[in-house]
Design an enzyme around this catalytic site. Structure first.
Site, PDB file in Angstrom:
ATOM      1  N   GLY A  94       0.760  -1.238   0.000  1.00 25.57           N
ATOM      2  CA  GLY A  94       0.000   0.000   0.000  1.00 25.57           C
ATOM      3  C   GLY A  94       0.787   1.282   0.000  1.00 25.57           C
TER       4      GLY A  94
ATOM      5  N   GLU B 208       4.456  -6.209   1.916  1.00 28.12           N
ATOM      6  CA  GLU B 208       4.012  -6.707   0.604  1.00 28.12           C
ATOM      7  C   GLU B 208       3.866  -5.566  -0.400  1.00 28.12           C
ATOM      8  OE1 GLU B 208       0.203  -8.278   1.752  1.00 28.12           O
ATOM      9  OE2 GLU B 208       1.052 -10.090   2.602  1.00 28.12           O
TER      10      GLU B 208
ATOM     11  N   GLY C  60       3.782  -3.615  -3.789  1.00 30.08           N
ATOM     12  CA  GLY C  60       3.648  -3.870  -5.217  1.00 30.08           C
ATOM     13  C   GLY C  60       3.993  -2.599  -5.960  1.00 30.08           C
ATOM     14  N   ARG C  61       3.064  -1.653  -5.885  1.00 28.50           N
ATOM     15  CA  ARG C  61       3.213  -0.378  -6.573  1.00 28.50           C
ATOM     16  C   ARG C  61       4.536   0.314  -6.249  1.00 28.50           C
ATOM     17  NH1 ARG C  61      -1.289   2.424  -8.160  1.00 28.50           N
ATOM     18  NH2 ARG C  61      -2.525   1.263  -6.651  1.00 28.50           N
TER      19      ARG C  61
ATOM     20  N   ARG D  80      -5.984   2.308 -15.677  1.00 28.82           N
ATOM     21  CA  ARG D  80      -6.053   3.115 -14.454  1.00 28.82           C
ATOM     22  C   ARG D  80      -6.774   4.458 -14.637  1.00 28.82           C
ATOM     23  NH1 ARG D  80      -2.425   4.888 -11.876  1.00 28.82           N
ATOM     24  NH2 ARG D  80      -3.208   4.458  -9.802  1.00 28.82           N
TER      25      ARG D  80
ATOM     26  N   CYS E 114     -13.746   1.745 -28.519  1.00 31.15           N
ATOM     27  CA  CYS E 114     -15.072   2.320 -28.678  1.00 31.15           C
ATOM     28  C   CYS E 114     -15.763   2.536 -27.341  1.00 31.15           C
ATOM     29  CB  CYS E 114     -15.907   1.405 -29.565  1.00 31.15           C
ATOM     30  SG  CYS E 114     -15.085   1.135 -31.130  1.00 31.15           S
TER      31      CYS E 114
ATOM     32  N   TYR F 288       0.134  -2.161 -12.044  1.00 32.63           N
ATOM     33  CA  TYR F 288      -1.276  -2.229 -12.423  1.00 32.63           C
ATOM     34  C   TYR F 288      -1.492  -1.654 -13.826  1.00 32.63           C
ATOM     35  CZ  TYR F 288      -1.321  -3.146  -7.474  1.00 32.63           C
ATOM     36  OH  TYR F 288      -1.051  -3.670  -6.240  1.00 32.63           O
TER      37      TYR F 288
HETATM   38  C1  PLP Z   1      -2.675  -5.606  -3.720  1.00 33.83           C
HETATM   39  C2  PLP Z   1      -2.079  -6.121  -2.485  1.00 33.83           C
HETATM   40  C3  PLP Z   1      -0.802  -5.706  -2.095  1.00 33.83           C
HETATM   41  C4  PLP Z   1       0.016  -4.695  -2.858  1.00 33.83           C
HETATM   42  O1  PLP Z   1      -0.499  -3.423  -2.793  1.00 33.83           O
HETATM   43  P1  PLP Z   1       0.366  -2.180  -3.315  1.00 33.83           P
HETATM   44  O2  PLP Z   1      -0.500  -1.030  -3.080  1.00 33.83           O
HETATM   45  O3  PLP Z   1       0.639  -2.408  -4.760  1.00 33.83           O
HETATM   46  O4  PLP Z   1       1.610  -2.140  -2.512  1.00 33.83           O
HETATM   47  C5  PLP Z   1      -0.273  -6.273  -0.952  1.00 33.83           C
HETATM   48  N1  PLP Z   1      -0.956  -7.178  -0.227  1.00 33.83           N
HETATM   49  C6  PLP Z   1      -2.184  -7.601  -0.573  1.00 33.83           C
HETATM   50  C7  PLP Z   1      -2.883  -8.600   0.268  1.00 33.83           C
HETATM   51  C8  PLP Z   1      -2.786  -7.078  -1.702  1.00 33.83           C
HETATM   52  O5  PLP Z   1      -4.019  -7.484  -2.041  1.00 33.83           O
END
Ligand code: PLP
Length: 400
Positions: free
Chosen positions: A224, A258, A260-261, A297, A326, A355
């Site tokens: 997050g 965890e 991601g972004r 997005r 379209c 994403y």
């Molecule tokens: C989507 C997700 C993440 C990653 O979120 P980011 O905002 O990309 O860091 C981590 N843990 C869980 C359980 C998720 O669903």
């Protein structure tokens, strides 16, 4: 960067990822927790390209997966099973079975019904399932509602009371070993205080579990952490880590995060070519060869992506950048000032590493873009551009 050369070599639309940047971001986060046992589990869903996963596995990263397909991707890319986590609200029996047989680190459980399923399946396989429970701390992440996950009104996790009940049940089950606790309150969070608030709530649960002789080893703070797309504040990783460490005072746990972004978001750009310019009355549209099927997005979250024009900078005026799909929702940017564009001019859509490709589709029978990685100045293809034949491959045998 020679974008023109890359466009000629690989075609457009083209996703371009900076592998050096990915490495820096991973190390930054890993170092923020230095001095403590920590495991950075990259959230595969942000960008699941195998070469990116391998790059991160080589750096020592673990992986957070939300389907068995993602677990398989991570393992195929070289992840160590004991560094792989499986999260998600709806795991099927087959997914649970495969996960248990793969001996991954743990399954993050999101309901009591799921605990019962995992227990039954572990018993059937004569295995012990390592689990953690996702607590929904009812904290407002102050982000877009679609990517906010830590309020009781969201479908994710269980409340504190239910979690405790589940831990007791897990403790008394011969086939379940509760090893972790988990929360993830949302994505693109720029106010870190909400994550810290959640960490404090969940840390208190860990202390209470300890009193019940349930020894939690992994404290998973989810992902997050937000990035800069536009005018957001850069999140201070120091404040983030220190806040979590303070919440964990007196607890001997391994911190799991965890991201991601944070790891891949700013590492990627989407390179696209201008097809046409057109005016409807006074409104100016620049039609490009990338569309909402490549990067959803803006359409889905009203997200802002910076745009850089790579042609001549003359006669600047406002326009929308739109794709060929379209739908009126098919735009990549609105109301930005661009020079007069010629067919073939290149534009860069920035911060598209997370994403972007992973949410792309074949809508309008559009082949997905190619992806390339750049490391130490060298470019290489990491996913070839789809062909029409790829798109129809699963249908042709049924055509009569
Ligand atoms: C989507 C997700 C993440 C990653 O979120 P980011 O905002 O990309 O860091 C981590 N843990 C869980 C359980 C998720 O669903």
């Amino acid at each position: 960067m020679d974008y023109k050369g890359l466009a000629q070599k690989y075609g457009t639309p083209l996703y371009i990822y900076d592998f050096n940047h990915i490495k820096e971001r991973y190390n930054e986060l890993k170092n923020a927790f230095s001095g403590r046992k920590s495991l950075v589990c990259y959230a595969v869903k942000a960008n699941s390209n195998l070469s990116i996963l391998r790059h991160l596995a080589n750096l020592g990263a673990g992986f957070d997966c939300v389907s068995i397909g993602e677990v398989k991707r991570a393992l195929m890319a070289g992840a160590k099973p004991y560094q792989v986590i499986f999260s998600g609200v709806g795991k099927s029996d087959d997914e649970i079975k495969t996960a248990l047989n793969s001996n991954i680190l743990m399954l993050n459980l999101e309901s009591e019904a799921e605990l019962d399923r995992v227990c039954a399946i572990a018993k059937e396989l004569n295995k012990t399932a390592r689990i953690s429970i996702r607590i929904n701390p009812d904290v407002d992440a102050k982000t877009h509602p679609y990517i906010s996950t830590g309020l009781n009104e969201n479908k994710f996790g269980v409340d504190v009371m239910s979690a405790k009940k589940m831990y007791l049940k897990a403790k008394n089950s011969a086939h379940i070993e509760p090893v972790g606790v988990h929360f993830h309150i949302g994505s693109q969070i720029t106010e870190i205080s909400s994550i810290i608030e959640a960490a404090n709530i969940v840390a208190k649960v860990v202390s209470e579990l300890k009193a019940l002789e349930i020894d939690i080893k992994f404290f998973d703070v989810g992902g997050g952490v937000g990035i800069v797309y536009d005018d957001e504040q850069n999140v201070s990783l120091y404040d983030y880590a220190q806040g979590i460490l303070a919440a964990l005072k007196g607890l001997d746990v391994t911190i799991v995060c965890e991201p991601g972004r944070f790891i891949v978001g700013n590492a990627g750009v989407l390179l696209s070519s201008v097809l046409y310019e057109k005016f409807n009355k006074n409104r100016r549209f620049v039609v490009v060869d990338a569309a909402m099927n490549d990067l959803i997005r803006p359409s889905l979250y009203d997200a802002h992506h910076g745009v850089e024009f790579l042609g001549k900078n003359e006669q600047i005026s406002p326009c929308d950048i739109v794709g060929p799909i379209c739908e009126s929702g098919d735009f990549l940017a609105k109301n930005l000032n661009l020079p007069k564009c010629q067919s073939g001019d290149l534009i860069l859509i920035k911060s598209a590493g997370a994403y972007g490709f992973s949410m792309s589709s074949n809508y309008n029978t559009r082949p997905r873009a190619a992806e390339i990685g750049i490391e130490d100045g060298k470019d290489r293809l990491i996913r070839r551009r789809e062909k029409f034949e790829d798109l129809i491959a699963l249908e042709t045998e049924f055509l009569n």
